[in-house]
Design a protein around this motif. Structure first.
Motif, PDB file in Angstrom:
ATOM      1  N   ASP A  37       1.248  -1.618   0.673  1.00 19.93           N
ATOM      2  CA  ASP A  37       0.030   0.013   0.416  1.00 19.93           C
ATOM      3  C   ASP A  37       0.953   1.012   0.009  1.00 19.93           C
ATOM      4  OD1 ASP A  37      -2.579   1.677   0.822  1.00 19.93           O
ATOM      5  OD2 ASP A  37      -1.727   2.133   2.257  1.00 19.93           O
ATOM      6  N   SER A  38       0.748   2.608  -0.323  1.00 23.05           N
ATOM      7  CA  SER A  38       1.541   3.144  -0.821  1.00 23.05           C
ATOM      8  C   SER A  38       0.515   4.641  -0.208  1.00 23.05           C
ATOM      9  CB  SER A  38       1.520   3.673  -2.283  1.00 23.05           C
ATOM     10  OG  SER A  38       0.747   3.941  -3.305  1.00 23.05           O
ATOM     11  N   GLY A  39       0.292   4.433   1.012  1.00 21.07           N
ATOM     12  CA  GLY A  39      -0.641   6.118   1.679  1.00 21.07           C
ATOM     13  C   GLY A  39      -2.030   5.747   1.282  1.00 21.07           C
ATOM     14  N   SER A  40      -2.903   4.691   1.475  1.00 19.83           N
ATOM     15  CA  SER A  40      -4.151   4.796   1.690  1.00 19.83           C
ATOM     16  C   SER A  40      -4.572   5.297   2.971  1.00 19.83           C
ATOM     17  CB  SER A  40      -4.771   3.556   1.863  1.00 19.83           C
ATOM     18  OG  SER A  40      -4.508   2.734  -0.015  1.00 19.83           O
ATOM     19  N   THR A  41      -5.763   6.171   2.587  1.00 18.32           N
ATOM     20  CA  THR A  41      -6.403   7.278   4.274  1.00 18.32           C
ATOM     21  C   THR A  41      -7.920   6.768   3.648  1.00 18.32           C
ATOM     22  OG1 THR A  41      -6.774   8.477   2.161  1.00 18.32           O
ATOM     23  CG2 THR A  41      -4.854   8.878   3.383  1.00 18.32           C
ATOM     24  N   ASP A  42      -7.947   5.661   3.129  1.00 19.33           N
ATOM     25  CA  ASP A  42      -9.632   5.102   2.787  1.00 19.33           C
ATOM     26  C   ASP A  42     -10.090   4.140   3.699  1.00 19.33           C
ATOM     27  OD1 ASP A  42      -8.631   2.801   1.339  1.00 19.33           O
ATOM     28  OD2 ASP A  42     -10.371   3.774  -0.221  1.00 19.33           O
ATOM     29  N   GLY A  43      -9.211   3.430   4.278  1.00 14.56           N
ATOM     30  CA  GLY A  43      -9.503   1.694   5.116  1.00 14.56           C
ATOM     31  C   GLY A  43      -9.008   1.474   4.302  1.00 14.56           C
ATOM     32  N   THR A  44      -8.336   1.166   3.082  1.00 17.76           N
ATOM     33  CA  THR A  44      -7.810  -0.452   2.179  1.00 17.76           C
ATOM     34  C   THR A  44      -6.478  -0.901   3.196  1.00 17.76           C
ATOM     35  OG1 THR A  44      -7.918   1.129   0.588  1.00 17.76           O
ATOM     36  CG2 THR A  44      -6.938  -0.793   0.815  1.00 17.76           C
ATOM     37  N   VAL A  45      -5.977  -0.019   4.443  1.00 15.12           N
ATOM     38  CA  VAL A  45      -4.755  -1.566   4.794  1.00 15.12           C
ATOM     39  C   VAL A  45      -6.054  -2.151   5.812  1.00 15.12           C
ATOM     40  CG1 VAL A  45      -2.775  -1.399   6.154  1.00 15.12           C
ATOM     41  CG2 VAL A  45      -2.863   0.056   4.526  1.00 15.12           C
ATOM     42  N   GLU A  46      -6.757  -1.671   6.515  1.00 13.51           N
ATOM     43  CA  GLU A  46      -7.532  -2.094   6.973  1.00 13.51           C
ATOM     44  C   GLU A  46      -8.337  -3.578   6.988  1.00 13.51           C
ATOM     45  OE1 GLU A  46      -6.238   1.485   8.775  1.00 13.51           O
ATOM     46  OE2 GLU A  46      -7.413   0.979   7.164  1.00 13.51           O
ATOM     47  N   ILE A  47      -8.876  -3.016   6.076  1.00 14.98           N
ATOM     48  CA  ILE A  47      -9.664  -4.400   5.316  1.00 14.98           C
ATOM     49  C   ILE A  47      -8.771  -5.484   4.541  1.00 14.98           C
ATOM     50  CG2 ILE A  47     -10.602  -4.661   3.104  1.00 14.98           C
ATOM     51  CD1 ILE A  47     -12.183  -2.119   2.551  1.00 14.98           C
ATOM     52  N   CYS A  48      -7.040  -4.790   3.712  1.00 11.54           N
ATOM     53  CA  CYS A  48      -6.586  -6.190   3.861  1.00 11.54           C
ATOM     54  C   CYS A  48      -5.723  -6.591   4.656  1.00 11.54           C
ATOM     55  CB  CYS A  48      -5.979  -5.174   2.929  1.00 11.54           C
ATOM     56  SG  CYS A  48      -6.444  -4.572   1.492  1.00 11.54           S
ATOM     57  N   GLN A  49      -6.021  -5.773   6.234  1.00  9.32           N
ATOM     58  CA  GLN A  49      -4.812  -6.841   7.222  1.00  9.32           C
ATOM     59  C   GLN A  49      -5.894  -8.152   8.056  1.00  9.32           C
ATOM     60  OE1 GLN A  49      -4.420  -3.495   9.667  1.00  9.32           O
ATOM     61  NE2 GLN A  49      -1.907  -3.437   9.237  1.00  9.32           N
ATOM     62  N   LYS A  50      -7.459  -7.824   7.543  1.00 15.66           N
ATOM     63  CA  LYS A  50      -8.161  -8.718   7.835  1.00 15.66           C
ATOM     64  C   LYS A  50      -8.193 -10.282   7.044  1.00 15.66           C
ATOM     65  CE  LYS A  50     -12.403  -6.529   6.814  1.00 15.66           C
ATOM     66  NZ  LYS A  50     -13.521  -6.918   6.617  1.00 15.66           N
ATOM     67  N   TYR A  51      -6.889 -10.229   5.563  1.00 20.10           N
ATOM     68  CA  TYR A  51      -7.208 -11.339   5.071  1.00 20.10           C
ATOM     69  C   TYR A  51      -5.251 -12.045   4.678  1.00 20.10           C
ATOM     70  CZ  TYR A  51     -12.159 -10.487   3.287  1.00 20.10           C
ATOM     71  OH  TYR A  51     -13.072 -10.104   3.413  1.00 20.10           O
ATOM     72  N   THR A  52      -4.691 -10.679   5.206  1.00 20.56           N
ATOM     73  CA  THR A  52      -3.276 -11.519   4.973  1.00 20.56           C
ATOM     74  C   THR A  52      -2.253 -10.321   6.601  1.00 20.56           C
ATOM     75  OG1 THR A  52      -1.447 -11.435   3.837  1.00 20.56           O
ATOM     76  CG2 THR A  52      -3.076 -10.035   3.534  1.00 20.56           C
ATOM     77  N   ASP A  53      -1.651 -11.073   7.004  1.00 15.45           N
ATOM     78  CA  ASP A  53      -0.381 -10.718   8.073  1.00 15.45           C
ATOM     79  C   ASP A  53       0.530  -9.884   6.703  1.00 15.45           C
ATOM     80  OD1 ASP A  53      -2.034 -11.502   9.931  1.00 15.45           O
ATOM     81  OD2 ASP A  53      -0.457 -12.979  10.519  1.00 15.45           O
ATOM     82  N   GLU A  54       0.899 -10.048   5.862  1.00 15.85           N
ATOM     83  CA  GLU A  54       1.446  -9.420   4.616  1.00 15.85           C
ATOM     84  C   GLU A  54       0.797  -7.935   3.708  1.00 15.85           C
ATOM     85  OE1 GLU A  54       4.745 -11.512   2.744  1.00 15.85           O
ATOM     86  OE2 GLU A  54       4.001 -13.425   3.808  1.00 15.85           O
ATOM     87  N   VAL A  55       0.708  -6.883   5.121  1.00 21.17           N
ATOM     88  CA  VAL A  55       0.516  -5.540   4.655  1.00 21.17           C
ATOM     89  C   VAL A  55       1.375  -5.110   4.506  1.00 21.17           C
ATOM     90  CG1 VAL A  55      -1.065  -4.138   4.485  1.00 21.17           C
ATOM     91  CG2 VAL A  55      -2.064  -6.600   4.715  1.00 21.17           C
ATOM     92  N   HIS A  56       2.328  -4.128   3.673  1.00 22.69           N
ATOM     93  CA  HIS A  56       3.303  -3.542   4.040  1.00 22.69           C
ATOM     94  C   HIS A  56       2.768  -1.884   3.533  1.00 22.69           C
ATOM     95  CE1 HIS A  56       6.026  -6.645   4.602  1.00 22.69           C
ATOM     96  NE2 HIS A  56       5.065  -7.845   3.633  1.00 22.69           N
ATOM     97  N   GLN A  57       3.439  -0.864   4.409  1.00 25.24           N
ATOM     98  CA  GLN A  57       2.870   0.177   3.210  1.00 25.24           C
ATOM     99  C   GLN A  57       4.617   1.001   3.014  1.00 25.24           C
ATOM    100  OE1 GLN A  57       0.467   0.994   7.766  1.00 25.24           O
ATOM    101  NE2 GLN A  57      -0.400   2.190   6.067  1.00 25.24           N
ATOM    102  N   THR A  58       4.551   1.760   2.124  1.00 24.00           N
ATOM    103  CA  THR A  58       5.559   2.369   1.218  1.00 24.00           C
ATOM    104  C   THR A  58       5.729   3.780   0.739  1.00 24.00           C
ATOM    105  OG1 THR A  58       4.960   0.847  -0.816  1.00 24.00           O
ATOM    106  CG2 THR A  58       6.286  -0.214   0.491  1.00 24.00           C
ATOM    107  N   ASP A  59       6.665   4.029  -0.095  1.00 31.75           N
ATOM    108  CA  ASP A  59       5.591   5.390  -0.817  1.00 31.75           C
ATOM    109  C   ASP A  59       5.681   4.193  -1.857  1.00 31.75           C
ATOM    110  OD1 ASP A  59       8.668   4.065  -1.738  1.00 31.75           O
ATOM    111  OD2 ASP A  59      10.102   6.512  -1.701  1.00 31.75           O
ATOM    112  N   TRP A  60       5.648   5.450  -3.069  1.00 29.19           N
ATOM    113  CA  TRP A  60       5.627   5.234  -4.403  1.00 29.19           C
ATOM    114  C   TRP A  60       6.124   5.762  -5.402  1.00 29.19           C
ATOM    115  CZ3 TRP A  60       2.309   2.471  -7.041  1.00 29.19           C
ATOM    116  CH2 TRP A  60       1.752   2.641  -8.197  1.00 29.19           C
ATOM    117  N   PRO A  61       6.471   4.736  -5.909  1.00 28.02           N
ATOM    118  CA  PRO A  61       8.339   4.758  -6.961  1.00 28.02           C
ATOM    119  C   PRO A  61       7.894   4.841  -8.476  1.00 28.02           C
ATOM    120  CG  PRO A  61       8.528   2.817  -5.864  1.00 28.02           C
ATOM    121  CD  PRO A  61       7.116   3.233  -5.179  1.00 28.02           C
ATOM    122  N   GLY A  62       6.289   4.600  -7.916  1.00 25.77           N
ATOM    123  CA  GLY A  62       5.636   3.957 -10.039  1.00 25.77           C
ATOM    124  C   GLY A  62       5.560   2.837  -9.867  1.00 25.77           C
ATOM    125  N   TYR A  63       4.431   2.719 -10.680  1.00 23.10           N
ATOM    126  CA  TYR A  63       3.964   0.991 -11.316  1.00 23.10           C
ATOM    127  C   TYR A  63       5.766  -0.140 -11.228  1.00 23.10           C
ATOM    128  CZ  TYR A  63      -0.740   2.805 -11.602  1.00 23.10           C
ATOM    129  OH  TYR A  63      -1.763   3.878 -11.612  1.00 23.10           O
TER     130      TYR A  63
END
Length: 262
Positions: A37-63
């Motif tokens: 995840d690259s900076g979500s502010t809408d609850g994306t991270v919390e939703i993903c954490q319900k399904y996996t422990d491997e949720v990483h938050q990073t900056d955005w360097p491009g696709y």
């Protein structure tokens, strides 16, 4: 034979309205589910954490660079690369299981039919129906092209296979989202072209509008999708126009700056 282990990754940002439909089909099926995840502010991270422990938050360097980051986190040789706007069907899951359970598997790049939905129905022809290389063997030399958008996967000595079951693709939330997304990509590509020293002009941009429309609507059979096919051909023609119009605008700005510095 037991299915070969499978890693899956998604790169995301602010996808709370649709990511659960994607990852709930993956959790419990793939052997490793990675979210960058690259900076979500809408609850994306919390939703993903319900399904996996491997949720990483990073900056955005491009696709391209972001996908390569995710690829380095994959533990297994076989990797499935998805986006939050895609959904695996039970039929596709079964077909992938059967493929990765074969004793002898002489492929390293698997393309999956793409059913892209436009205003409620899938398109069967044209650019957005082309099978996508989403499943691959992560061996030496495999990487995503280091670009900001349209980051193609690079595989040495590629041995492809095309599956039969589709991957569902819900790229655009609304007409406004569609136009904003295409304009954003067009401007990013224009900047990349300028950095590489490529030239553009308004005349070429206009020409590309017509040639890309013909390619999508006539040569790729978009007309067989009725109104949606005509609509998509116009959107892709606009996209082509914006790429080269944006490049021409950047060149004019650069020329003005150079004149002012003299």
């Amino acid at each position: 034979m037991k299915r070969r282990p499978l890693s899956c990754f998604l790169i995301v940002r602010d996808e709370a309205d649709r990511i659960e439909d994607c990852i709930k089909e993956l959790a419990g099926w793939v052997d490793q589910l990675i979210i960058l995840d690259s900076g979500s502010t809408d609850g994306t991270v919390e939703i993903c954490q319900k399904y996996t422990d491997e949720v990483h938050q990073t900056d955005w360097p491009g696709y391209g660079p972001q996908r390569n980051r995710a690829l380095k986190l994959c533990k297994h040789e076989w990797v499935l690369n998805l986006d939050a706007d895609e959904k695996v069907t039970p039929e596709l899951r079964d077909e992938i299981d059967a493929l990765l359970s074969q004793e002898k598997l002489d492929v390293n790049f698997v393309k999956i039919p793409w059913h892209t939905y436009l205003f409620g129905k899938p398109m069967r022809r044209g650019r957005y129906s082309t099978p996508q290389g989403k499943l691959f063997l992560n061996h030496e030399g495999v990487h995503f092209k280091h670009s900001q958008v349209h980051e193609a996967l690079q595989i040495p000595d590629v041995k492809p296979l095309v599956l039969k079951s589709p991957l569902l693709h819900f790229s655009w939330r609304t007409y406004q989202h569609m136009q904003e997304k295409h304009l954003k990509y067009a401007c990013i590509l224009a900047e990349e072209k300028q950095q590489k020293g490529k030239k553009g002009s308004l005349g070429f941009a206009v020409m590309r509008f017509f040639t890309d429309f013909i390619q999508q609507y006539i040569l790729r059979g978009g007309f067989l999708d009725g109104k949606r096919g005509f609509f998509m051909a116009l959107v892709l023609a606009q996209y082509a126009f914006h790429k080269y119009a944006a490049l021409a605008a950047l060149q004019m700005e650069q020329a003005c700056q150079q004149d002012n510095e003299k």
